[in-house]
Scaffold this motif. Structure first.
Motif, PDB file in Angstrom:
ATOM      1  N   VAL A  74       0.859  -1.197   0.000  1.00 30.80           N
ATOM      2  CA  VAL A  74       0.000   0.000   0.000  1.00 30.80           C
ATOM      3  C   VAL A  74       0.888   1.237   0.000  1.00 30.80           C
ATOM      4  O   VAL A  74       1.843   1.321   0.763  1.00 30.80           O
ATOM      5  CB  VAL A  74      -0.919   0.045   1.242  1.00 30.80           C
ATOM      6  N   SER A  75       0.583   2.186  -0.877  1.00 29.25           N
ATOM      7  CA  SER A  75       1.257   3.485  -0.832  1.00 29.25           C
ATOM      8  C   SER A  75       0.258   4.526  -1.329  1.00 29.25           C
ATOM      9  O   SER A  75      -0.926   4.238  -1.486  1.00 29.25           O
ATOM     10  CB  SER A  75       2.535   3.466  -1.677  1.00 29.25           C
ATOM     11  N   GLY A  76       0.727   5.749  -1.547  1.00 24.55           N
ATOM     12  CA  GLY A  76      -0.174   6.801  -1.995  1.00 24.55           C
ATOM     13  C   GLY A  76      -0.938   7.408  -0.834  1.00 24.55           C
ATOM     14  O   GLY A  76      -0.509   7.334   0.320  1.00 24.55           O
ATOM     15  N   CYS A  77      -2.080   8.010  -1.158  1.00 22.09           N
ATOM     16  CA  CYS A  77      -2.940   8.629  -0.145  1.00 22.09           C
ATOM     17  C   CYS A  77      -4.205   7.789  -0.056  1.00 22.09           C
ATOM     18  O   CYS A  77      -4.987   7.750  -1.012  1.00 22.09           O
ATOM     19  CB  CYS A  77      -3.255  10.063  -0.576  1.00 22.09           C
ATOM     20  N   VAL A  78      -4.387   7.078   1.018  1.00 21.62           N
ATOM     21  CA  VAL A  78      -5.441   6.061   1.075  1.00 21.62           C
ATOM     22  C   VAL A  78      -6.215   6.121   2.387  1.00 21.62           C
ATOM     23  O   VAL A  78      -5.708   6.594   3.403  1.00 21.62           O
ATOM     24  CB  VAL A  78      -4.868   4.625   0.932  1.00 21.62           C
ATOM     25  N   LYS A 399     -11.965   9.767 -11.513  1.00 19.36           N
ATOM     26  CA  LYS A 399     -11.562   8.375 -11.282  1.00 19.36           C
ATOM     27  C   LYS A 399     -10.688   8.308 -10.037  1.00 19.36           C
ATOM     28  O   LYS A 399      -9.890   9.208  -9.799  1.00 19.36           O
ATOM     29  CB  LYS A 399     -10.743   7.868 -12.472  1.00 19.36           C
ATOM     30  N   PRO A 400     -10.795   7.243  -9.254  1.00 21.35           N
ATOM     31  CA  PRO A 400      -9.862   7.122  -8.140  1.00 21.35           C
ATOM     32  C   PRO A 400      -8.431   6.988  -8.663  1.00 21.35           C
ATOM     33  O   PRO A 400      -8.205   6.405  -9.708  1.00 21.35           O
ATOM     34  CB  PRO A 400     -10.315   5.848  -7.418  1.00 21.35           C
ATOM     35  N   VAL A 401      -7.495   7.545  -7.934  1.00 20.67           N
ATOM     36  CA  VAL A 401      -6.097   7.482  -8.352  1.00 20.67           C
ATOM     37  C   VAL A 401      -5.512   6.148  -7.904  1.00 20.67           C
ATOM     38  O   VAL A 401      -5.711   5.733  -6.772  1.00 20.67           O
ATOM     39  CB  VAL A 401      -5.320   8.651  -7.726  1.00 20.67           C
ATOM     40  N   PRO A 402      -4.805   5.441  -8.791  1.00 16.17           N
ATOM     41  CA  PRO A 402      -4.182   4.189  -8.371  1.00 16.17           C
ATOM     42  C   PRO A 402      -3.273   4.436  -7.170  1.00 16.17           C
ATOM     43  O   PRO A 402      -2.704   5.514  -7.031  1.00 16.17           O
ATOM     44  CB  PRO A 402      -3.359   3.775  -9.594  1.00 16.17           C
ATOM     45  N   GLN A 403      -3.117   3.431  -6.346  1.00 20.14           N
ATOM     46  CA  GLN A 403      -2.412   3.648  -5.093  1.00 20.14           C
ATOM     47  C   GLN A 403      -0.927   3.347  -5.178  1.00 20.14           C
ATOM     48  O   GLN A 403      -0.165   3.789  -4.352  1.00 20.14           O
ATOM     49  CB  GLN A 403      -3.045   2.792  -4.006  1.00 20.14           C
ATOM     50  N   THR A 404      -0.534   2.540  -6.113  1.00 17.23           N
ATOM     51  CA  THR A 404       0.886   2.204  -6.165  1.00 17.23           C
ATOM     52  C   THR A 404       1.373   2.259  -7.600  1.00 17.23           C
ATOM     53  O   THR A 404       0.612   2.094  -8.546  1.00 17.23           O
ATOM     54  CB  THR A 404       1.143   0.773  -5.654  1.00 17.23           C
ATOM     55  N   HIS A 405       2.643   2.474  -7.726  1.00 16.89           N
ATOM     56  CA  HIS A 405       3.371   2.442  -8.994  1.00 16.89           C
ATOM     57  C   HIS A 405       2.577   2.863 -10.207  1.00 16.89           C
ATOM     58  O   HIS A 405       2.110   2.062 -11.003  1.00 16.89           O
ATOM     59  CB  HIS A 405       4.031   1.085  -9.179  1.00 16.89           C
ATOM     60  N   LEU A 406       2.443   4.180 -10.309  1.00 20.95           N
ATOM     61  CA  LEU A 406       1.772   4.754 -11.475  1.00 20.95           C
ATOM     62  C   LEU A 406       2.777   4.815 -12.621  1.00 20.95           C
ATOM     63  O   LEU A 406       3.925   4.420 -12.486  1.00 20.95           O
ATOM     64  CB  LEU A 406       1.261   6.142 -11.109  1.00 20.95           C
ATOM     65  N   SER A 407       2.333   5.359 -13.743  1.00 24.20           N
ATOM     66  CA  SER A 407       3.233   5.388 -14.902  1.00 24.20           C
ATOM     67  C   SER A 407       4.379   6.386 -14.686  1.00 24.20           C
ATOM     68  O   SER A 407       4.281   7.287 -13.876  1.00 24.20           O
ATOM     69  CB  SER A 407       2.441   5.802 -16.128  1.00 24.20           C
ATOM     70  N   THR A 408       5.445   6.197 -15.414  1.00 19.57           N
ATOM     71  CA  THR A 408       6.599   7.092 -15.312  1.00 19.57           C
ATOM     72  C   THR A 408       6.334   8.335 -16.134  1.00 19.57           C
ATOM     73  O   THR A 408       6.013   8.231 -17.308  1.00 19.57           O
ATOM     74  CB  THR A 408       7.848   6.399 -15.857  1.00 19.57           C
ATOM     75  N   PRO A 409       6.424   9.516 -15.523  1.00 15.53           N
ATOM     76  CA  PRO A 409       6.137  10.720 -16.300  1.00 15.53           C
ATOM     77  C   PRO A 409       7.219  10.985 -17.349  1.00 15.53           C
ATOM     78  O   PRO A 409       8.350  10.552 -17.193  1.00 15.53           O
ATOM     79  CB  PRO A 409       6.130  11.828 -15.252  1.00 15.53           C
ATOM     80  N   ALA A 410       6.833  11.710 -18.390  1.00 14.49           N
ATOM     81  CA  ALA A 410       7.791  12.039 -19.446  1.00 14.49           C
ATOM     82  C   ALA A 410       8.889  12.939 -18.899  1.00 14.49           C
ATOM     83  O   ALA A 410       8.647  13.701 -18.010  1.00 14.49           O
ATOM     84  CB  ALA A 410       7.070  12.745 -20.575  1.00 14.49           C
TER      85      ALA A 410
END
Ligand code: ADP
Length: 410
Positions: A74-78, A399-410
């Motif tokens: 678990v990570s992010g804001c939850v 949409k809810p924001v995914p909690q872990t390992h989102l995509s790598t920004p450009a």
């Protein structure tokens, strides 16, 4: 919208109450040290808020936010529901000074305020876009699968520095990206050239982050908050083989070795004087060689990590100092910045000695790298993310924001 941020230590409870009704305002702050009965401390905190008139009833508290440290999966804001708290508990041994206290405190808040959402911004969240290469240890795959990898910590503080340093350097585009990090996966567009910041959070525990365009590329803290540079009483980086060696050579149990690394190491262990840099500095000035060495090791390790991030970022536009030591100890800032002119860092010695706990530029005009002191504001970062969490919850279109390992920004 009133949001209470609770900072839970093993024997302390500190809080700040923010109001987001009209911009963002700090309404109240307080705390207790040497807390024995935690349920009672929470009761007293709530009573204090009502007595001070900042809330007329507990129902006005829209959420309680926590600067949670680390949890399994678990990570992010939850929302800190039973499963999130169990995931924190599963990683108690990685953060023995932090997780057990938070788990206990959150459960007590849940009992006391069952209607109020409890929301955690994990300290690991800021590193979810860091390159995988920066987050892996060279261990067999089975170790990595079991969770042996770098997570990075002090995310709320370094995120604050990412935003504020960009504002101070006139890069509102980067500040906006940093602000929106957990909302839109860190892909908010920014202009060229890249803004490169090395952020030094130096306090009771310390860490260095490299930040490109508002997004972390890594952090000196690894799998646990015991790693990286030496902390007040925690060891920092240590050759992995030293642990089994010391157990055998000194006849320690695993638990006793863990205890010593987490309580008897760091500045305290090296100096033999204190875990507080103020006392160690005084002892060093008085001729205590161990105290002097402790500070030299600290400075050496901080410089090693700064150098690492200068390489990762191909130089830096700003070198930032924050937290108890970074904001207040001009002598250590000077030692850390000494002889870095070939990297573009030249301190203004007069400006540096005057700065304590205030925002300031302390580099000389000819310094290519701006050296900044920025008081951190971790609770504000938590409160802002909790507000966003509440806003998202109330919106049927977001949409809810995914909690872990989102995509790598450009
Ligand atoms: P924590 O990580 O526990 O929040 P802090 O950020 O307050 O800790 O940092 C604690 C360290 O910072 C101590 O070693 C202390 O010596 C130093 N420090 C904190 N406040 C001051 C101050 N006002 N003046 C000098 N040093 C300070």
């Amino acid at each position: 919208m009133k949001i209470l941020v609770a900072n839970i230590g093993s024997t302390s409870l500190k809080w700040r109450l923010f109001d987001f009704a009209d911009g963002e305002r700090l309404l109240h702050k307080g705390g207790f040290e040497q807390v024995g009965d935690y349920a009672r401390a929470i009761e007293d905190c709530l009573a204090d808020l009502e007595r001070s008139g900042v809330v007329t009833s507990e129902r006005e508290i829209a959420a309680v936010g926590f600067k949670t440290v680390v949890a399994k999966g678990v990570s992010g804001c939850v929302r800190l529901d039973d499963s999130a708290v169990a995931a924190m508990e599963a990683f108690n041994q990685l953060a023995p000074a932090h997780n057990p206290a938070y788990v206990r405190g959150i459960r007590l808040f849940a009992q006391r305020l069952p209607e109020v959402p409890l929301v955690g911004l994990f300290e690991t969240a800021f590193y979810q876009w860091a390159p995988e290469a920066a987050m892996r240890y060279a261990v067999p795959a089975s170790w990595c699968d079991a969770g042996v990898r770098r997570w990075g910590f002090h995310g709320a503080s370094h995120k604050f520095i990412a935003e504020r340093s960009a504002e101070l350097l006139g890069r509102d585009d980067v500040a906006e990206r940093a602000r929106r990090l957990y909302v839109d996966d860190g892909s908010t567009p920014v202009r060229e050239p890249a803004l490169r910041v090395v952020s030094c959070h130096l306090g009771g525990s310390s860490s260095i982050s490299g930040i490109r365009n508002g997004v972390a590329v890594g952090n000196s803290l690894g799998m646990s908050p015991q790693s990286g540079v030496p902390h007040n009483n925690r060891v920092g980086d240590l050759d992995a083989m030293a642990f089994p060696f010391a157990i055998r050579a000194l006849g320690l149990t695993v638990e006793e070795a863990e205890r010593q690394l987490c309580n008897e190491g760091g500045i305290k262990g090296l100096s033999g004087v204190s875990n507080d840099v103020r006392n160690v500095w005084t002892a060093a000035q008085g001729g205590n060689a161990q105290a002097r060495l402790a500070l030299e090791v600290f400075v050496h390790e901080v410089r090693r990590w700064i150098g690492g991030y200068f390489a990762q970022l191909n130089g830096a536009d700003a070198l930032v100092f924050t937290a108890g030591i970074g904001e207040n100890r001009s002598e250590l800032r000077a030692a850390i910045c000494a002889d870095l002119d070939q990297l573009g860092v030249v301190l203004d010695a007069n400006a540096n000695v005057k700065v304590r706990a205030q925002e300031a530029v302390i580099s000389a005009p000819e310094s290519r790298v701006r050296v900044l002191v920025i008081p951190t504001n971790e609770e504000l970062v938590v409160a802002r993310e909790v507000k966003r969490w509440l806003d998202r919850r109330g919106s049927s279109t977001t949409k809810p924001v995914p909690q872990t390992h989102l995509s790598t920004p450009a």
